[in-house]
Design an enzyme around this catalytic site. Structure first.
Site, mmCIF file in Angstrom:
data_model
loop_
_atom_site.group_PDB
_atom_site.id
_atom_site.type_symbol
_atom_site.label_atom_id
_atom_site.label_comp_id
_atom_site.label_asym_id
_atom_site.label_seq_id
_atom_site.Cartn_x
_atom_site.Cartn_y
_atom_site.Cartn_z
ATOM 1 N N ARG A 59 68.690 21.144 46.865
ATOM 2 C CA ARG A 59 68.935 20.872 48.271
ATOM 3 C C ARG A 59 68.435 22.053 49.096
ATOM 4 O O ARG A 59 68.207 23.138 48.556
ATOM 5 C CB ARG A 59 70.433 20.646 48.511
ATOM 6 C CG ARG A 59 70.969 19.376 47.850
ATOM 7 C CD ARG A 59 72.473 19.309 47.888
ATOM 8 N NE ARG A 59 72.984 18.108 47.224
ATOM 9 C CZ ARG A 59 74.222 17.956 46.788
ATOM 10 N NH1 ARG A 59 75.101 18.946 46.945
ATOM 11 N NH2 ARG A 59 74.600 16.839 46.198
ATOM 12 N N ARG A 195 78.596 13.904 56.707
ATOM 13 C CA ARG A 195 77.623 14.862 56.183
ATOM 14 C C ARG A 195 76.205 14.481 56.576
ATOM 15 O O ARG A 195 75.338 15.338 56.722
ATOM 16 C CB ARG A 195 77.712 14.950 54.648
ATOM 17 C CG ARG A 195 78.936 15.652 54.157
ATOM 18 C CD ARG A 195 78.802 16.187 52.750
ATOM 19 N NE ARG A 195 78.286 15.246 51.769
ATOM 20 C CZ ARG A 195 78.348 15.456 50.453
ATOM 21 N NH1 ARG A 195 78.911 16.556 49.984
ATOM 22 N NH2 ARG A 195 77.860 14.571 49.607
ATOM 23 N N ARG A 206 78.981 7.386 45.356
ATOM 24 C CA ARG A 206 79.881 8.539 45.387
ATOM 25 C C ARG A 206 81.315 8.110 45.683
ATOM 26 O O ARG A 206 82.269 8.648 45.116
ATOM 27 C CB ARG A 206 79.403 9.553 46.431
ATOM 28 C CG ARG A 206 78.131 10.283 46.040
ATOM 29 C CD ARG A 206 77.778 11.356 47.056
ATOM 30 N NE ARG A 206 76.513 12.001 46.756
ATOM 31 C CZ ARG A 206 76.359 12.989 45.892
ATOM 32 N NH1 ARG A 206 77.413 13.454 45.237
ATOM 33 N NH2 ARG A 206 75.179 13.525 45.668
#
Length: 251
Positions: A59, A195, A206
């Site tokens: 990331r 997010r 998730r």
């Protein structure tokens, strides 16, 4: 991996701190604040953050070898096939994650002054892993304890040979386990949405995984402490108190 059992097996058990929680719960923030606080504390033990292997892509801001060891799936599978490289590994959200034996040893070596830890100070290893990783470590510890309990009956040579593939190069592990939970499953979903990094598909995956993780995490006996992150400042304080109970009050 080639590691000498005589050079790595300490005279006392290793007591890694294992932290677990669903994606979006704020686990990384709590750990970061705790690590910074413990570094300058005269009361808390010193911790080092183990560097796991993963097949996912980095990331923004993540550095290979610092945040993770980023590897290919072929490389990861090759290490699994060796049988003695990872202490735990699992596939999470379509990517492989694992903690190597060496990662734990690298953290728990007595500091030589080359880090922020003072020269000669011992460190504990902090592991940030998922539920499947927790199960793997608990299973490994159980096998170690079984090996020790069988030694008086079977004789050291026989029991050591029987369990050599899993325990020959590791010291006795006596991990402490902390689970970080959201105040509610709805709050967790909102945090994941806010997010802004998830596609509808990854968000659903998730969220589905988080439900299963919460069932395991909130089941009595699976963790030594459960921290509910409703307020970040309070959660950080509760986390620190739990670590004090584990590493100082129980010495």
């Amino acid at each position: 991996m080639s590691i000498s059992s005589t050079s790595l097996r300490p005279s006392k058990p290793l007591r890694p701190l294992v932290v677990c929680g669903p994606s979006g719960v704020g686990k990384g923030t709590i750990i970061s604040k705790f690590m910074e606080y413990s570094l300058h504390s005269n009361v808390l033990p010193k911790f080092g953050f183990s560097v796991s292997h993963t097949t996912r892509q980095p990331r923004p801001g993540e550095v290979d070898g610092v945040h993770y060891n980023f590897v290919t799936r072929d490389f990861f599978q090759e290490k699994i096939n060796l049988g003695d490289f990872f202490i735990e590994h699992a596939e999470v959200h379509g990517n492989m994650y694992g903690t190597s034996f060496q990662a734990i040893f690298d953290v728990t070596k007595v500091s030589d002054g080359g880090s922020d830890i003072p020269d000669g100070v011992e460190r504990q290893c902090l592991l940030d892993i998922d539920v499947e990783g927790v199960k793997s470590i608990k299973g490994f510890q159980s096998r170690q304890q079984l090996k020790l309990s069988m030694e008086p009956t079977l004789g050291k040579a026989k029991s050591t040979q029987q369990y050599a593939s899993e325990t020959r190069e590791l010291p006795l592990l006596c991990a402490n386990f902390i689970f970080i939970a959201p105040p509610s499953i709805e709050t967790l979903r909102d945090r994941l949405l806010n997010r802004g990094t998830e596609t509808p598909e990854t968000l659903e995956r998730r969220f589905r995984n988080a439900k299963a993780e919460l069932i395991f995490g909130m089941t009595p006996g699976n963790f030594d402490a459960i921290i509910v992150n409703d307020n970040l400042e309070q959660a950080c304080s509760d986390f620190t108190t739990a670590v004090l109970d584990m590493y100082l009050l129980n010495e």
